[in-house]
Design a protein around this motif. Structure first.
Motif, mmCIF file in Angstrom:
data_model
loop_
_atom_site.group_PDB
_atom_site.id
_atom_site.type_symbol
_atom_site.label_atom_id
_atom_site.label_comp_id
_atom_site.label_asym_id
_atom_site.label_seq_id
_atom_site.Cartn_x
_atom_site.Cartn_y
_atom_site.Cartn_z
ATOM 1 N N ASP A 59 9.647 53.892 37.071
ATOM 2 C CA ASP A 59 8.606 54.449 36.188
ATOM 3 C C ASP A 59 8.640 55.975 36.089
ATOM 4 N N VAL A 60 9.696 56.606 36.564
ATOM 5 C CA VAL A 60 9.784 58.072 36.560
ATOM 6 C C VAL A 60 10.255 58.578 35.189
ATOM 7 N N THR A 61 9.641 59.672 34.736
ATOM 8 C CA THR A 61 10.044 60.303 33.475
ATOM 9 C C THR A 61 10.791 61.615 33.681
ATOM 10 N N ASP A 62 10.550 62.281 34.819
ATOM 11 C CA ASP A 62 11.127 63.595 35.084
ATOM 12 C C ASP A 62 11.541 63.661 36.557
ATOM 13 N N VAL A 63 12.543 64.502 36.853
ATOM 14 C CA VAL A 63 13.028 64.635 38.226
ATOM 15 C C VAL A 63 13.089 66.102 38.622
ATOM 16 N N ILE A 64 12.573 66.412 39.815
ATOM 17 C CA ILE A 64 12.797 67.713 40.456
ATOM 18 C C ILE A 64 13.557 67.416 41.750
ATOM 19 N N HIS A 65 14.806 67.855 41.785
ATOM 20 C CA HIS A 65 15.683 67.518 42.915
ATOM 21 C C HIS A 65 15.816 68.715 43.852
ATOM 22 N N LEU A 66 15.302 68.528 45.077
ATOM 23 C CA LEU A 66 15.317 69.588 46.084
ATOM 24 C C LEU A 66 16.026 69.169 47.370
ATOM 25 N N ALA A 67 16.246 67.885 47.566
ATOM 26 C CA ALA A 67 16.782 67.389 48.833
ATOM 27 C C ALA A 67 18.167 67.973 49.102
ATOM 28 N N ALA A 68 18.293 68.703 50.218
ATOM 29 C CA ALA A 68 19.572 69.322 50.562
ATOM 30 C C ALA A 68 19.498 69.927 51.953
ATOM 31 N N ILE A 69 20.650 70.074 52.580
ATOM 32 C CA ILE A 69 20.767 70.914 53.770
ATOM 33 C C ILE A 69 20.758 72.352 53.261
ATOM 34 N N PRO A 70 19.838 73.222 53.737
ATOM 35 C CA PRO A 70 19.604 74.504 53.079
ATOM 36 C C PRO A 70 20.544 75.646 53.438
ATOM 37 N N ASN A 71 21.470 75.437 54.374
ATOM 38 C CA ASN A 71 22.409 76.501 54.720
ATOM 39 C C ASN A 71 23.585 75.896 55.484
ATOM 40 N N PRO A 72 24.674 76.646 55.680
ATOM 41 C CA PRO A 72 25.844 76.116 56.364
ATOM 42 C C PRO A 72 25.895 76.467 57.846
ATOM 43 N N LEU A 73 24.774 76.878 58.433
ATOM 44 C CA LEU A 73 24.787 77.460 59.768
ATOM 45 C C LEU A 73 24.600 76.453 60.893
ATOM 46 N N GLU A 78 31.751 69.732 56.469
ATOM 47 C CA GLU A 78 31.882 68.500 55.697
ATOM 48 C C GLU A 78 30.547 67.796 55.531
ATOM 49 N N VAL A 79 29.641 67.991 56.487
ATOM 50 C CA VAL A 79 28.308 67.397 56.384
ATOM 51 C C VAL A 79 27.478 68.136 55.348
ATOM 52 N N VAL A 80 27.503 69.458 55.398
ATOM 53 C CA VAL A 80 26.754 70.267 54.429
ATOM 54 C C VAL A 80 27.218 69.958 53.011
ATOM 55 N N PHE A 81 28.504 70.061 52.784
ATOM 56 C CA PHE A 81 29.032 69.827 51.432
ATOM 57 C C PHE A 81 28.855 68.368 51.022
ATOM 58 N N GLY A 82 29.196 67.456 51.915
ATOM 59 C CA GLY A 82 29.163 66.046 51.561
ATOM 60 C C GLY A 82 27.770 65.535 51.262
ATOM 61 N N ARG A 83 26.809 65.838 52.129
ATOM 62 C CA ARG A 83 25.454 65.327 51.921
ATOM 63 C C ARG A 83 24.801 65.961 50.700
ATOM 64 N N ASN A 84 24.982 67.266 50.524
ATOM 65 C CA ASN A 84 24.339 67.934 49.393
ATOM 66 C C ASN A 84 24.863 67.411 48.061
ATOM 67 N N THR A 85 26.165 67.333 47.943
ATOM 68 C CA THR A 85 26.738 66.927 46.653
ATOM 69 C C THR A 85 26.521 65.456 46.371
ATOM 70 N N THR A 137 33.112 81.220 49.907
ATOM 71 C CA THR A 137 33.914 81.002 51.113
ATOM 72 C C THR A 137 33.227 80.042 52.084
ATOM 73 N N ASP A 138 32.087 79.471 51.702
ATOM 74 C CA ASP A 138 31.341 78.605 52.630
ATOM 75 C C ASP A 138 30.961 77.296 51.942
ATOM 76 N N PRO A 139 30.739 76.238 52.719
ATOM 77 C CA PRO A 139 30.481 74.915 52.135
ATOM 78 C C PRO A 139 29.146 74.796 51.419
ATOM 79 N N TYR A 140 28.153 75.590 51.819
ATOM 80 C CA TYR A 140 26.864 75.509 51.138
ATOM 81 C C TYR A 140 26.980 76.034 49.705
#
Length: 279
Positions: A59-73, A78-85, A137-140
């Protein structure tokens, strides 16, 4: 109207929920763990899981996507890049399949490469804009570049309008903004990679909600930030000291060296919660 907010329990996510609740908008919140949230429907699960996302999109009409690992630290690259993308692809592709027509996603100022640089980098020019060559130069940062490419693909495939907001450092007035501003006062070089930019969490929420109704449909990338820096020193002094020789115009007072006009033109967005910076 029903908005799916992923990463709804985070700093920006909770501010988005507050704003949508104030406007009387129905919200589905997608979170990794159970939480008490300002949403009339909460789905618990991973934003990279197609079944979870499919359930959240009901029943959703619009999406705001925020879910992510917020930094590469704190996680392997591979976890940062893989999960975020994976999360971004899953949410946007499933939203397109479900007939959602509008989405806003959190990209990042860090996409330029400087904040988490793993080798010496120099700003090509100022002000920062979407034409600036990326120096990743970083995965994030790489994950954010891929997220934007995913958004462009989804627009072409499904006709969905998607706005990617390149967000700067985001905080609350009594929390991260105060401590970071105090740090910049004593050590201004600490903010050089971010050009001392910031955004109050309430303004970040306003920008994301505005991005659901851009003045022109399509895929768009814009920078958003407060119009002045989080440092007490004049911008000209900061740039001469920490970005010497970079081609640029002059920036009066504490003007942030980022081109904010596209966000104002496309979204009608201006930050309305400036932090009171003290020397």
């Amino acid at each position: 109207m029903r908005v799916l907010v992923t990463g709804a329990a985070g700093l920006i996510g909770t501010a988005v929920l507050d704003l949508l609740a104030d406007r009387g908008v129905a919200v589905t919140a997608l979170v990794l763990e159970p939480a008490s949230l300002k949403a009339d429907r909460v789905v618990v699960g991973d934003a990279g899981d197609p079944e979870v996302v499919g359930e959240a999109l009901r029943d959703v009409t619009d999406v705001i996507h925020l879910a992510a690992i917020p930094n590469p630290l704190n996680d392997p690259g591979e976890v940062v890049f893989g999960r975020n993308t994976l999360a971004t692809f899953t949410v946007l592709d499933r939203a397109g399949q479900a007939g959602v027509r509008r989405a806003a996603i959190a990209s990042s100022y860090a996409i330029c490469g400087l904040p988490f640089a793993r080798t010496g980098l120099r700003m090509p020019y100022l002000p920062i804009d979407t034409e600036l060559p990326l120096q990743i130069t970083d995965p994030y940062a790489l994950s954010k570049q891929t997220d934007e490419a995913t958004a462009a693909m989804v627009h072409r495939q499904y006709g969905m309008s998607v706005v990617a907001l390149r967000l700067p450092f985001v905080g609350t007035a009594g929390g991260r903004l105060a401590s970071t501003s105090a740090r910049f006062a004593g050590d201004p070089g600490a903010g050089a990679a971010d050009v001392w930019s910031y955004l109050d969490d309430r303004d970040a929420a306003s920008a994301l909600v505005a991005a659901l109704r851009p003045k022109a449909p399509g895929f768009h990338v814009v920078y958003v930030a407060a119009p002045e820096t989080l440092a007490p020193q004049p911008t000209e002094w900061l740039l001469e000291t920490f970005h010497p020789g970079v081609p640029r115009p002059s920036f009066p007072g504490r003007e942030v060296p980022i081109d904010l006009r596209p966000a104002e033109d496309l979204l009608g967005f201006r930050a309305r919660h400036p932090f009171e910076v003290r020397a």
